[in-house]
Design a protein around this motif. Structure first.
Motif, PDB file in Angstrom:
ATOM      1  N   TYR A 190       1.740   5.745 -10.570  1.00  0.00           N
ATOM      2  CA  TYR A 190       1.444   4.315 -10.617  1.00  0.00           C
ATOM      3  C   TYR A 190       1.702   3.750 -12.012  1.00  0.00           C
ATOM      4  O   TYR A 190       2.197   2.624 -12.147  1.00  0.00           O
TER       5      TYR A 190
ATOM      6  N   GLU B 250      -6.461  11.337  -0.724  1.00  0.00           N
ATOM      7  CA  GLU B 250      -6.309   9.987  -1.280  1.00  0.00           C
ATOM      8  C   GLU B 250      -7.185   9.766  -2.494  1.00  0.00           C
ATOM      9  O   GLU B 250      -6.808   9.027  -3.414  1.00  0.00           O
TER      10      GLU B 250
ATOM     11  N   THR C  63       0.207   9.866  -7.989  1.00  0.00           N
ATOM     12  CA  THR C  63       1.551   9.615  -7.471  1.00  0.00           C
ATOM     13  C   THR C  63       1.450   8.994  -6.084  1.00  0.00           C
ATOM     14  O   THR C  63       0.509   9.258  -5.338  1.00  0.00           O
ATOM     15  N   PHE C  64       2.430   8.154  -5.751  1.00  0.00           N
ATOM     16  CA  PHE C  64       2.392   7.479  -4.457  1.00  0.00           C
ATOM     17  C   PHE C  64       3.485   7.980  -3.511  1.00  0.00           C
ATOM     18  O   PHE C  64       3.603   7.485  -2.389  1.00  0.00           O
TER      19      PHE C  64
ATOM     20  N   ARG D 211       2.156   5.294  -0.136  1.00  0.00           N
ATOM     21  CA  ARG D 211       1.364   6.519  -0.291  1.00  0.00           C
ATOM     22  C   ARG D 211       0.692   6.899   1.036  1.00  0.00           C
ATOM     23  O   ARG D 211       0.715   8.064   1.438  1.00  0.00           O
TER      24      ARG D 211
ATOM     25  N   ALA E 294       3.025   0.211  -3.218  1.00  0.00           N
ATOM     26  CA  ALA E 294       2.913   1.646  -3.497  1.00  0.00           C
ATOM     27  C   ALA E 294       1.770   2.269  -2.704  1.00  0.00           C
ATOM     28  O   ALA E 294       1.891   3.408  -2.224  1.00  0.00           O
ATOM     29  N   ASN E 295       0.668   1.549  -2.544  1.00  0.00           N
ATOM     30  CA  ASN E 295      -0.455   2.061  -1.742  1.00  0.00           C
ATOM     31  C   ASN E 295      -0.030   2.281  -0.287  1.00  0.00           C
ATOM     32  O   ASN E 295      -0.395   3.293   0.331  1.00  0.00           O
TER      33      ASN E 295
ATOM     34  N   TRP F  88      -6.616   6.005 -11.188  1.00  0.00           N
ATOM     35  CA  TRP F  88      -5.565   5.890 -10.174  1.00  0.00           C
ATOM     36  C   TRP F  88      -4.185   5.733 -10.795  1.00  0.00           C
ATOM     37  O   TRP F  88      -3.165   6.022 -10.146  1.00  0.00           O
TER      38      TRP F  88
END
Length: 381
Positions: free
Chosen positions: A143, A341, A63-64, A229, A225-226, A59
């Motif tokens: 990340y 995802e 990219t987010f 995203r 960031a999650n 992960w």
């Protein structure tokens, strides 16, 4: 404020090393938008392959924020790339200006800098690197870059505190007065409490506090960031179903995406080719304009094309569809948005040109052969 003592040589060297670190990240971005992207990526290949080949940390290469698409339904995302450029180049310019101030002071044989940028903050070169680093993070939102950026913030704080202790020992109350009226990093901001003062006790307790704060902020940054995203994926022009996710890199309604896909799947050759994939496979498909390409997508590249700032022709009748097979980072059965995802890579299947006016597939292009960088994690959206 800057002094020129032997003790300060280590922090100043670290500043230049940090500047070089951000340049390295920046070069990755700039080469990715050039025809030489594949050659430059060979520099990063060993480290990125290591990340991509270990499920527990794969992960980190993701990219987010959107990096491939030219348009989304969010005005903020559509305009974030220019902001990244402004911050990157602006921070770099401030860093150079601060360096000129320091070395000009040296030439004049003065021992301290309190003018220019140093009127607004005590450590303008660190502030410049923080600004440039944020710009790099926007332009290349991996990340691993996020974690590196947060880590560098703590390094800057530590180096700045080291410099201030040296300055206080040398200049005493005059430097204390300068500290009291001048913010550390943020201009015009009220002075924040220093981290060591938040906890009384011995050095071990203070160091433990640093560690706790550091990892807490890392975790908070990743969780933020999650969320970004997930929100960014909702802003894409896309259509999801049980076995595939189809992304349009430019503005297309869900109905238009469905129409283009239906035309493609009505073609016997296309339908047969897609059916050859395993029933458990999940597809990520890209709908792109005829004159558009991106090195991050396994498709035929248009030499010299730069997809940043691209404006599609209005009401185009022809579109390319790039069919790819997703390589997931989990054995869980994925559907819809989950396919994007949890995708760590894609394999090319087919590239076709669809004519919406004639409702026919006008051309079928051979799939791009997997390159020697196929195990390097590239942006998915």
């Amino acid at each position: 404020m800057t002094t020129h003592t032997q003790h300060n040589s280590v922090p100043k060297t670290s500043v230049w090393l940090a500047f070089g670190f951000y340049l390295l990240i920046g070069f990755e971005f700039f080469y990715m938008i050039s025809p030489f992207a594949v050659y430059f990526y060979s520099v990063y290949q060993p480290g990125l392959e290591f990340i991509n080949n270990h499920p527990s940390i794969s992960w980190l290469g993701a990219t987010f924020l959107p990096h491939i698409v030219s348009e989304t339904s969010s005005p903020l995302l559509n305009n974030i790339t220019p902001v990244g450029f402004i911050l990157t180049f602006g921070g770099g310019a401030l860093f150079i200006f601060g360096a000129i101030q320091v070395y000009w002071n040296k030439l004049r044989k003065k021992s301290v800098v309190v003018s220019g940028l140093y009127i607004f903050v005590r450590h303008p070169q660190y502030t410049a690197l923080i600004i440039a680093g944020l710009g790099m993070l926007i332009l290349w939102p991996r990340y691993i870059v996020l974690l590196s950026y947060v880590s560098m913030l703590f390094v800057y704080y530590h180096l700045a505190r080291h410099e201030e202790r040296e300055c206080f020992l040398k200049y005493g109350s005059s430097y204390q007065s300068y500290m009291e009226k001048t913010p550390m990093f943020i201009p015009f901001a009220q002075k924040l409490p220093r981290l060591p003062q938040l906890l009384s006790g011995n050095n071990l307790a203070r160091r433990s506090l640093y560690v706790i704060i550091y990892f807490s902020i890392l975790i908070l940054s990743v969780q933020t960031a999650n969320l970004l995203r997930s929100w960014a994926l909702d802003q894409l022009y896309a259509r999801y179903d049980q076995n595939s996710a189809t992304i349009s890199v430019t503005s297309l309604s869900s109905d238009n995406i469905a129409e283009i896909l239906a035309i493609a799947m009505d073609d016997d050759t296309v339908r047969e080719h897609i059916r050859e994939t395993e029933s458990t496979d999940r597809l990520i498909n890209y709908i792109v304009p005829l004159d558009w390409s991106a090195s991050e997508i396994p498709m035929q590249q248009i030499e010299g094309f730069d997809h940043f700032g691209y404006l599609p022709p209005e009401e185009a009748n022809e579109h390319k569809i790039v069919f790819t097979r997703s390589i997931p980072d989990t054995e869980k059965k994925l559907t819809g948005k989950e396919i994007i995802e949890h995708s760590k890579d894609r394999l090319p299947l087919l590239e076709i040109i669809v004519n919406r006016k004639s409702k026919l597939v006008s051309e079928i292009l051979p799939p791009l052969q997997p390159a020697h960088l196929e195990s390097v994690p590239l942006p998915i959206f």
